[in-house]
Every structure is written in structure tokens, then in C-alpha cells.
Design a protein around this motif. Structure first.
Motif, short mmCIF file in Angstrom:
data_model
loop_
_atom_site.label_atom_id
_atom_site.label_comp_id
_atom_site.label_asym_id
_atom_site.label_seq_id
_atom_site.Cartn_x
_atom_site.Cartn_y
_atom_site.Cartn_z
N GLU A 121 -5.23 -13.44 43.38
CA GLU A 121 -6.75 -13.43 43.26
C GLU A 121 -7.34 -12.04 42.92
OE1 GLU A 121 -8.44 -15.54 46.40
OE2 GLU A 121 -7.27 -17.18 46.21
N GLN A 122 -6.66 -11.10 43.59
CA GLN A 122 -7.44 -9.98 43.46
C GLN A 122 -6.89 -8.94 42.49
OE1 GLN A 122 -9.74 -8.89 45.24
NE2 GLN A 122 -9.77 -10.54 46.77
N GLY A 123 -5.81 -9.55 41.40
CA GLY A 123 -5.29 -9.03 40.30
C GLY A 123 -4.25 -8.23 40.67
N LEU A 124 -3.27 -8.74 41.61
CA LEU A 124 -2.21 -7.98 41.87
C LEU A 124 -0.80 -8.75 42.02
CD1 LEU A 124 -0.57 -5.26 42.83
CD2 LEU A 124 -1.09 -6.13 45.31
N MET A 125 0.31 -8.52 41.31
CA MET A 125 1.40 -9.37 41.35
C MET A 125 2.45 -8.56 42.21
SD MET A 125 1.91 -10.59 37.38
CE MET A 125 0.97 -11.81 36.82
N ILE A 126 2.86 -9.24 43.43
CA ILE A 126 3.83 -8.65 44.49
C ILE A 126 4.89 -9.85 44.81
CG2 ILE A 126 2.28 -9.26 46.36
CD1 ILE A 126 2.70 -6.25 47.39
N LEU A 127 6.03 -9.25 45.80
CA LEU A 127 6.98 -10.21 45.88
C LEU A 127 7.15 -10.33 47.49
CD1 LEU A 127 9.47 -8.41 43.66
CD2 LEU A 127 8.49 -10.62 43.06
N VAL A 128 7.91 -11.25 47.75
CA VAL A 128 8.20 -11.26 49.27
C VAL A 128 9.97 -11.02 49.26
CG1 VAL A 128 6.47 -12.48 50.15
CG2 VAL A 128 8.45 -13.71 49.30
N ALA A 129 10.56 -10.85 50.36
CA ALA A 129 11.88 -10.99 50.61
C ALA A 129 12.13 -11.76 51.83
CB ALA A 129 12.41 -9.49 50.79
N GLY A 130 12.08 -13.05 51.49
CA GLY A 130 12.13 -13.79 52.55
C GLY A 130 10.76 -14.10 53.32
N PRO A 131 10.35 -14.99 54.33
CA PRO A 131 9.10 -15.28 54.85
C PRO A 131 8.23 -14.17 55.43
CG PRO A 131 10.44 -16.38 56.29
CD PRO A 131 11.31 -15.67 55.01
N ASN A 132 9.00 -13.12 55.81
CA ASN A 132 8.41 -12.04 56.88
C ASN A 132 8.46 -10.66 56.26
OD1 ASN A 132 7.07 -12.15 59.37
ND2 ASN A 132 9.04 -10.81 59.98
N VAL A 133 8.97 -10.38 54.89
CA VAL A 133 8.79 -9.36 54.50
C VAL A 133 8.20 -9.03 52.79
CG1 VAL A 133 10.05 -7.21 53.76
CG2 VAL A 133 10.80 -8.40 55.59
N LEU A 134 7.18 -8.32 53.11
CA LEU A 134 6.41 -8.13 51.70
C LEU A 134 7.21 -6.91 50.76
CD1 LEU A 134 3.64 -9.17 50.42
CD2 LEU A 134 2.45 -6.82 51.09
N ARG A 135 7.39 -7.49 49.67
CA ARG A 135 8.46 -6.55 48.95
C ARG A 135 7.66 -5.74 47.60
NH1 ARG A 135 13.84 -8.84 46.09
NH2 ARG A 135 12.31 -10.87 46.51
N VAL A 136 7.87 -4.46 47.35
CA VAL A 136 7.31 -4.24 46.03
C VAL A 136 8.72 -3.65 45.23
CG1 VAL A 136 5.09 -3.57 46.83
CG2 VAL A 136 6.99 -1.90 47.09
N ALA A 137 8.59 -3.96 43.93
CA ALA A 137 9.65 -3.40 43.07
C ALA A 137 9.38 -3.23 41.86
CB ALA A 137 10.94 -4.40 43.39
N PRO A 138 8.37 -2.29 41.67
CA PRO A 138 7.59 -2.01 40.23
C PRO A 138 8.39 -1.12 39.30
CG PRO A 138 6.87 -0.46 41.94
CD PRO A 138 7.83 -1.30 42.60
#
Length: 405
Positions: A360-377
Motif C-alpha cells: 500500500e505504501q509503494g514497497l515490495m518486500i519479502l519474508v523468510a517464514g512467518p517471523n522474519v522480514l527479508r530484503v534481497a534487492p
């Protein structure tokens, strides 16, 4: 004229094994994407560590279009110049003596595991077949690779699964020592567990695995599908540890977005993949290898690799600033531009909830399982895009915090 496809068309026409976000990107440039409505996004997902040079990088576009006007596909009855050029560059830039190409990381790992067993069979007989992997590991979605992977949820309901596979605890050398024996043909490890939570292996652990494999005449296999081709800040993550594997798998960033996978190995091991033992219809495809060569030679430069290290620190600083304000993360970890932010106890399991808020804010991001936010740009993401993307992430996190209060 048919109307433009919508997200509802996915549910209507596609099998339900995925649940993509609502936006449908139609154009990309660098680390920005635009959807059907023209809304702009900063891309921190990078196609799950694939788009290592962002979208529509000129070197990749040129390689693809140039090769597209020459020859697309030959099969493995013949070889091609791009195939041989990419193999030569990979061998000259790594520990390897030989390369094998396929179309994905899962296929690369399938080849690696088959080679490990065949090598053991050729040299020691059929009893030496056991593979040691690690809990929370991820190695692909074929039945063999998902069985070697250490996440039972991915193999549940697909049994009986291949046997001779056991799982130790990641970063726990004693758990490996308890399992390894003279029937072990290979130990398979991600230097950085990706899907399992973005957890780097320790130096002592990797060194210990090498010693145990040597002691038991087993092969050490590094799955660098996600951590390879510059993602860690070196061409391959094994280079950080000073430990050489016997087999290494690579994909994702190797094609910069074009499907390609590869397996690298030594002259000691390669002969067991003799004529007729394994193959891939699209493996070594001239289109894929031409793009792969452009990606590899563009990434493996001091400018790009040093930039990865600088960008890692910038991401970490932004995450820490956000966390000081909102207390949503327990730990920020990772290597290079594969970074994981583990959710704090108060927000345990809420990482996936951030994805639609970020969109919604204009950002594409990932997770690594339900408990870790992941970035791999992109490895060359502009620092201004990091700044803007992290500002958008903070807005999404503010929404998450507000929903929880």
C-alpha cells in the motif's frame, strides 16, 4: 480486444499453490516498478534475490536481444559459444574445474545430490549413500530436494519421500558429528540459510563441516542458489569462510532474472556425471547463458561487490532506527544484501502481515517464514531508493503497530 488481466484472473485460471499480492507490475527500471494503474514501487524483493542488477539493466537487455537474433536453443546434442564462455568464466573465478547448467536452483541441487550419491557409489559402493542436511534448510521443490530440505511442511502429503536423508541442527557441529559416519556421501549446507530465516553459518561451523567430510570421505555441498553471485558481498559466500566445497550450486542472480541454474564441481568429483547419467533439456541454453555471462561479469567487479557491503550497512542502520522507535524487531542479521529482520516477541509471526501494508505504501518486500522480514534487492540499488524504501517500510510498520494496539 481482450481486457487487461486482473488479480482475479489468477484465482480463476491458475493452480492455487501461490497467493500473489494484489498489484500486477507491468514495467520495471532499476529498483523501481510500476503496476497496471501506474503506481510506483520501490523493489526490495528483487524477485527473491534474482534481479541482482535490477530491472532492464542495459548489459542484460543487450545480451538477451543480441543472442535472440542468433540462436535460441540447440539441446545438449550440441553446445554453444555462450555456454562455453559462461562455463569458462565460472571455473576461472571459483574453486571449480567443471560446470553443469540447468534451468533453476532446484534442478541445480537435484544434480548436485545425484552427483554426490553417484560419486560415492562409483568410489565406495552402494552403502555409502546417506545425505546430511539441516533443519530449516531449503533446497528446492522437486521431491528429492524438498526431502533434503529441512522443512517437513514442504514434503507433507507427497510421500513416500526418498530415503537416506537425515537432518542436523544448523550451526551445531556436534549434531552433525552424531550423525555422520562412513555411509555418509555428502553434507549439504546453505552458507546463509535463506528461506529458513536468513541465518549465516558461523566460521567454526563451516570449517568443522569441511573437516568432518574429509574425515569420513564425504563431499561438502554448498547450496549458494540464494547467497551466490555477489549477494553476500563476494562472488560466492564460501569465499568469506576460506573453506572450499566439493560441489556448489548456483542460480537466481546468475541470470539476473532469466531462468538459469548451475552446478560447479572439481575434477575429482565430475567424472561420476558421465555421459547418460543426468541431463536437462534447457540446460546450457544459449539465451540463458548469454544473459548469465553478462550478469556474472557485471557483478563480479570491485565496484559492485564493495557497493554491496556499503549498502548492507545502510540497510542495517535504517532497520535499527525503525526498531528504536517501534520495537518490532528482535534481531537484524544476514550478509551483504540478504538481510533478515526477526520480529520481536510482541509481534511474533507477524512478518507476513507487513507485506500488504508495505505494498500500500509503494514497497515490495519479502519474508523468510512467518517471523522474519527479508530484503534481497538489486545489488546496485541506488542509496536514494534505499532511503525512500525504508521510509515507506516505516509507514507500513506504523500501521502494523497501530493495528496491534
Amino acid at each position: 480486444m481482450a481486457a487487461s488481466p486482473t488479480r482475479d484472473d489468477f484465482d480463476h485460471y491458475m493452480t492455487p499453490n501461490y497467493s500473489p499480492q494484489k498489484a500486477i507490475p507491468v514495467r520495471g527500471e532499476g529498483s523501481r516498478l510500476w503496476d497496471q494503474a501506474g503506481k510506483e514501487y520501490v523493489d526490495f524483493a528483487g524477485g527473491i534475490a534474482v534481479n541482482a542488477l535490477g530491472h532492464c539493466h542495459p548489459a542484460l537487455v543487450n545480451a538477451l536481444t543480441t543472442q535472440a537474433n542468433k540462436v535460441w536453443h540447440l539441446s545438449n546434442v550440441y553446445t554453444s559459444e555462450p555456454t562455453l564462455e559462461l562455463a569458462r568464466e565460472l571455473v576461472e573465478r571459483t574453486f571449480a574445474d567443471k560446470a553443469y547448467f540447468c534451468s533453476s536452483g532446484g534442478e541445480a541441487n537435484e544434480a548436485a545430490f545425484k552427483l554426490a550419491r553417484r560419486w560415492a557409489y562409483d568410489n565406495f559402493g552402494e552403502k555409502k549413500h546417506k545425505i546430511i542436511s539441516f533443519k530449516q534448510a531449503f533446497h528446492g521443490r522437486t521431491l528429492f530436494t524438498v526431502s533434503v530440505g529441512g522443512q517437513p511442511k514442504y514434503s507433507e502429503g507427497f510421500g513416500p519421500i526418498p530415503g537416506g536423508i537425515v537432518h542436523a541442527d544448523f550451526n551445531d557441529l556436534e549434531s552433525v558429528r552424531a550423525l555422520i559416519d562412513d555411509e555418509t556421501c555428502a553434507v549439504v549446507v546453505e552458507p546463509i540459510q535463506g528461506e529458513g530465516g536468513v541465518t549465516p553459518a558461523t566460521q567454526a561451523f563451516i570449517q568443522g563441516l569441511r573437516a568432518l567430510c574429509d574425515e569420513h570421505q564425504a563431499l561438502l555441498v554448498f547450496d549458494e542458489v540464494q547467497s551466490g553471485v555477489g549477494r553476500s558481498g563476494k562472488l560466492y559466500a564460501y569465499m568469506h569462510y576460506g573453506v572450499t566445497p566439493d560441489i556448489l550450486t548456483t542460480a537466481k542472480a546468475l541470470g539476473g532474472g532469466f531462468p538459469i541454474g548451475g552446478m560447479l564441481t572439481t575434477d575429482r568429483v565430475a567424472p561420476s556425471l558421465a555421459v547418460g547419467t543426468h541431463g536437462s533439456t534447457y540446460g546450457g541454453n544459449p539465451l540463458a547463458c548469454a544473459v548469465g555471462l553478462a550478469a556474472l561479469t557485471t557483478i563480479d567487479t570491485p565496484e559492485v561487490l564493495e557497493g554491496v557491503k556499503r549498502r548492507h550497512e545502510l540497510f542495517r542502520e535504517h532497520f535499527e532506527v525503525i526498531n528504536r522507535k517501534h520495537g518490532v524487531f528482535k534481531e537484524i542479521r544476514g550478509m551483504g544484501l540478504l538481510i533478515g529482520a526477526e520480529m520481536s516477541d510482541a509481534y511474533h509471526g507477524k512478518a507476513r502481515d507487513i507485506l500488504p501494508l508495505a505494498l500500500e505504501q509503494g514497497l515490495m518486500i519479502l519474508v523468510a517464514g512467518p517471523n522474519v522480514l527479508r530484503v534481497a534487492p538489486s545489488l546496485i540499488i541506488p542509496e536514494a531508493d534505499i532511503q525512500e524504501g525504508m521510509a515507506r517500510l516505516e509507514l507500513a510498520i506504523e500501521q502494523l503497530v497501530a493495528q496491534a494496539s
